[in-house]
Scaffold this motif. Structure first.
Motif, mmCIF file in Angstrom:
data_model
loop_
_atom_site.group_PDB
_atom_site.id
_atom_site.type_symbol
_atom_site.label_atom_id
_atom_site.label_comp_id
_atom_site.label_asym_id
_atom_site.label_seq_id
_atom_site.Cartn_x
_atom_site.Cartn_y
_atom_site.Cartn_z
ATOM 1 N N PRO A 114 0.808 -1.234 0.000
ATOM 2 C CA PRO A 114 0.000 0.000 0.000
ATOM 3 C C PRO A 114 0.836 1.277 0.000
ATOM 4 C CG PRO A 114 -0.965 -1.596 1.494
ATOM 5 C CD PRO A 114 0.355 -2.180 1.034
ATOM 6 N N TRP A 115 1.943 1.299 0.759
ATOM 7 C CA TRP A 115 2.763 2.507 0.782
ATOM 8 C C TRP A 115 3.440 2.743 -0.578
ATOM 9 C CZ3 TRP A 115 7.929 2.695 -0.201
ATOM 10 C CH2 TRP A 115 8.653 1.502 -0.114
ATOM 11 N N GLU A 116 3.751 1.666 -1.303
ATOM 12 C CA GLU A 116 4.351 1.823 -2.632
ATOM 13 C C GLU A 116 3.333 2.433 -3.597
ATOM 14 O OE1 GLU A 116 7.602 -1.778 -2.871
ATOM 15 O OE2 GLU A 116 5.473 -2.318 -3.012
ATOM 16 N N VAL A 117 2.087 2.008 -3.489
ATOM 17 C CA VAL A 117 1.025 2.605 -4.312
ATOM 18 C C VAL A 117 0.911 4.091 -3.977
ATOM 19 C CG1 VAL A 117 -1.445 2.605 -4.838
ATOM 20 C CG2 VAL A 117 -0.231 0.433 -4.556
ATOM 21 N N ASP A 118 0.980 4.427 -2.684
ATOM 22 C CA ASP A 118 0.909 5.832 -2.271
ATOM 23 C C ASP A 118 2.037 6.650 -2.903
ATOM 24 O OD1 ASP A 118 -1.294 5.254 -0.704
ATOM 25 O OD2 ASP A 118 -0.167 5.198 1.174
ATOM 26 N N VAL A 119 3.238 6.094 -2.907
ATOM 27 C CA VAL A 119 4.385 6.801 -3.492
ATOM 28 C C VAL A 119 4.181 6.966 -5.001
ATOM 29 C CG1 VAL A 119 6.866 6.691 -3.982
ATOM 30 C CG2 VAL A 119 6.016 6.124 -1.693
ATOM 31 N N LEU A 120 3.748 5.917 -5.683
ATOM 32 C CA LEU A 120 3.511 6.006 -7.128
ATOM 33 C C LEU A 120 2.426 7.022 -7.442
ATOM 34 C CD1 LEU A 120 3.768 2.215 -8.001
ATOM 35 C CD2 LEU A 120 5.416 4.011 -8.608
ATOM 36 N N ARG A 121 1.378 7.061 -6.634
ATOM 37 C CA ARG A 121 0.313 8.053 -6.824
ATOM 38 C C ARG A 121 0.840 9.472 -6.575
ATOM 39 N NH1 ARG A 121 -4.056 6.468 -9.284
ATOM 40 N NH2 ARG A 121 -5.046 4.593 -8.562
ATOM 41 N N GLY A 122 1.714 9.601 -5.566
ATOM 42 C CA GLY A 122 2.337 10.901 -5.301
ATOM 43 C C GLY A 122 3.193 11.368 -6.467
ATOM 44 N N LEU A 123 3.955 10.449 -7.048
ATOM 45 C CA LEU A 123 4.760 10.784 -8.233
ATOM 46 C C LEU A 123 3.864 11.198 -9.395
ATOM 47 C CD1 LEU A 123 7.390 7.902 -8.076
ATOM 48 C CD2 LEU A 123 7.873 10.349 -7.849
ATOM 49 N N ASP A 124 2.769 10.481 -9.569
ATOM 50 C CA ASP A 124 1.836 10.780 -10.650
ATOM 51 C C ASP A 124 1.235 12.174 -10.472
ATOM 52 O OD1 ASP A 124 0.532 9.957 -13.057
ATOM 53 O OD2 ASP A 124 -1.283 9.557 -11.897
ATOM 54 N N ALA A 125 0.792 12.491 -9.256
ATOM 55 C CA ALA A 125 0.207 13.809 -8.986
ATOM 56 C C ALA A 125 1.228 14.920 -9.222
ATOM 57 C CB ALA A 125 -0.326 13.862 -7.552
ATOM 58 N N LEU A 126 2.455 14.694 -8.800
ATOM 59 C CA LEU A 126 3.523 15.671 -9.006
ATOM 60 C C LEU A 126 3.802 15.865 -10.493
ATOM 61 C CD1 LEU A 126 5.703 17.455 -7.716
ATOM 62 C CD2 LEU A 126 7.160 15.417 -7.623
ATOM 63 N N PHE A 127 3.884 14.768 -11.231
ATOM 64 C CA PHE A 127 4.110 14.831 -12.678
ATOM 65 C C PHE A 127 3.012 15.643 -13.365
ATOM 66 C CE2 PHE A 127 3.368 13.104 -16.919
ATOM 67 C CZ PHE A 127 4.618 13.219 -17.491
ATOM 68 N N LEU A 128 1.765 15.365 -13.010
ATOM 69 C CA LEU A 128 0.639 16.072 -13.621
ATOM 70 C C LEU A 128 0.643 17.549 -13.247
ATOM 71 C CD1 LEU A 128 -2.162 13.417 -13.159
ATOM 72 C CD2 LEU A 128 -1.105 14.124 -15.321
ATOM 73 N N ARG A 129 0.941 17.859 -11.988
ATOM 74 C CA ARG A 129 0.958 19.263 -11.542
ATOM 75 C C ARG A 129 2.014 20.064 -12.304
ATOM 76 N NH1 ARG A 129 4.069 21.821 -8.085
ATOM 77 N NH2 ARG A 129 4.781 19.983 -6.958
ATOM 78 N N ILE A 130 3.203 19.516 -12.434
ATOM 79 C CA ILE A 130 4.274 20.233 -13.132
ATOM 80 C C ILE A 130 3.937 20.413 -14.605
ATOM 81 C CG2 ILE A 130 6.679 20.009 -13.899
ATOM 82 C CD1 ILE A 130 7.274 18.934 -11.058
ATOM 83 N N ASN A 131 3.408 19.388 -15.231
ATOM 84 C CA ASN A 131 3.070 19.490 -16.653
ATOM 85 C C ASN A 131 1.845 20.359 -16.888
ATOM 86 O OD1 ASN A 131 4.958 17.803 -18.444
ATOM 87 N ND2 ASN A 131 4.692 16.616 -16.597
ATOM 88 N N ALA A 132 0.899 20.398 -15.951
ATOM 89 C CA ALA A 132 -0.274 21.273 -16.087
ATOM 90 C C ALA A 132 0.129 22.729 -15.919
ATOM 91 C CB ALA A 132 -1.341 20.904 -15.064
ATOM 92 N N ALA A 133 1.076 23.007 -15.046
ATOM 93 C CA ALA A 133 1.546 24.376 -14.843
ATOM 94 C C ALA A 133 2.156 24.918 -16.129
ATOM 95 C CB ALA A 133 2.552 24.436 -13.702
ATOM 96 N N ASP A 134 2.855 24.058 -16.856
ATOM 97 C CA ASP A 134 3.458 24.461 -18.123
ATOM 98 C C ASP A 134 2.366 24.779 -19.159
ATOM 99 O OD1 ASP A 134 5.787 24.838 -19.829
ATOM 100 O OD2 ASP A 134 5.019 23.097 -20.917
ATOM 101 N N ARG A 135 1.313 23.992 -19.184
ATOM 102 C CA ARG A 135 0.226 24.223 -20.147
ATOM 103 C C ARG A 135 -0.526 25.505 -19.827
ATOM 104 N NH1 ARG A 135 -1.791 20.105 -23.377
ATOM 105 N NH2 ARG A 135 -3.897 20.935 -23.162
ATOM 106 N N ALA A 136 -0.674 25.799 -18.527
ATOM 107 C CA ALA A 136 -1.419 26.989 -18.110
ATOM 108 C C ALA A 136 -0.611 28.253 -18.383
ATOM 109 C CB ALA A 136 -1.777 26.895 -16.632
ATOM 110 N N GLY A 137 0.719 28.131 -18.314
ATOM 111 C CA GLY A 137 1.589 29.292 -18.460
ATOM 112 C C GLY A 137 1.871 29.561 -19.844
#
Length: 137
Positions: A114-137
């Protein structure tokens, strides 16, 4: 549960892995930011390298990365594999669905903790946030 620096990875997670997860996320944030596409078709890493070739010094905005913890390297590599199955819509990249993570587990004959899934989900959210910021800017 999203993984953030300074927070436990999973309610039953080990502090050793919790600290490693925070360092992995710091490393990931740096790498995702450097690898995101720029409007000119290159990446931030390309722009920093060009600056260094032209001036002989590091770009002032090129912040140092946290080293990827050896005991978390496998999660970084697994995230890269799982992220390749990411759905994309007209609005951009979408989160990796749980069904894709489960399919990846089945293909690899791996059962994530379960903690590994949490880490992978955290990486996914971070990846999306950084790439969405680029699209918005």
């Amino acid at each position: 549960m999203a993984v953030r620096a300074g927070q436990p990875v999973h309610r039953h997670g080990c502090e050793f892995f919790g600290d490693g997860a925070a360092r992995l996320l710091w490393h990931a944030e740096h790498e995702f930011d450097r690898r995101r596409p720029l409007k000119n078709g290159g990446t931030l890493a390309d722009a920093y390298a060009q600056f260094k070739r032209q001036t002989g010094r590091e770009h002032p905005d090129d912040k140092p990365s946290c080293d990827l913890p050896d005991h978390m390297r496998y999660l970084w590599e697994w995230f890269a594999e799982i992220s390749a199955c990411r759905p994309v819509s007209q609005a951009g990249m979408l989160p990796v669905p749980a069904t894709e993570i489960r399919a990846w587990e089945d293909l690899r004959r791996i059962r994530l903790e379960p903690w590994e899934v949490d880490v992978l989900r955290g990486l996914d959210a971070l990846f999306l946030r950084i790439n969405a910021a680029d699209r918005a800017g």
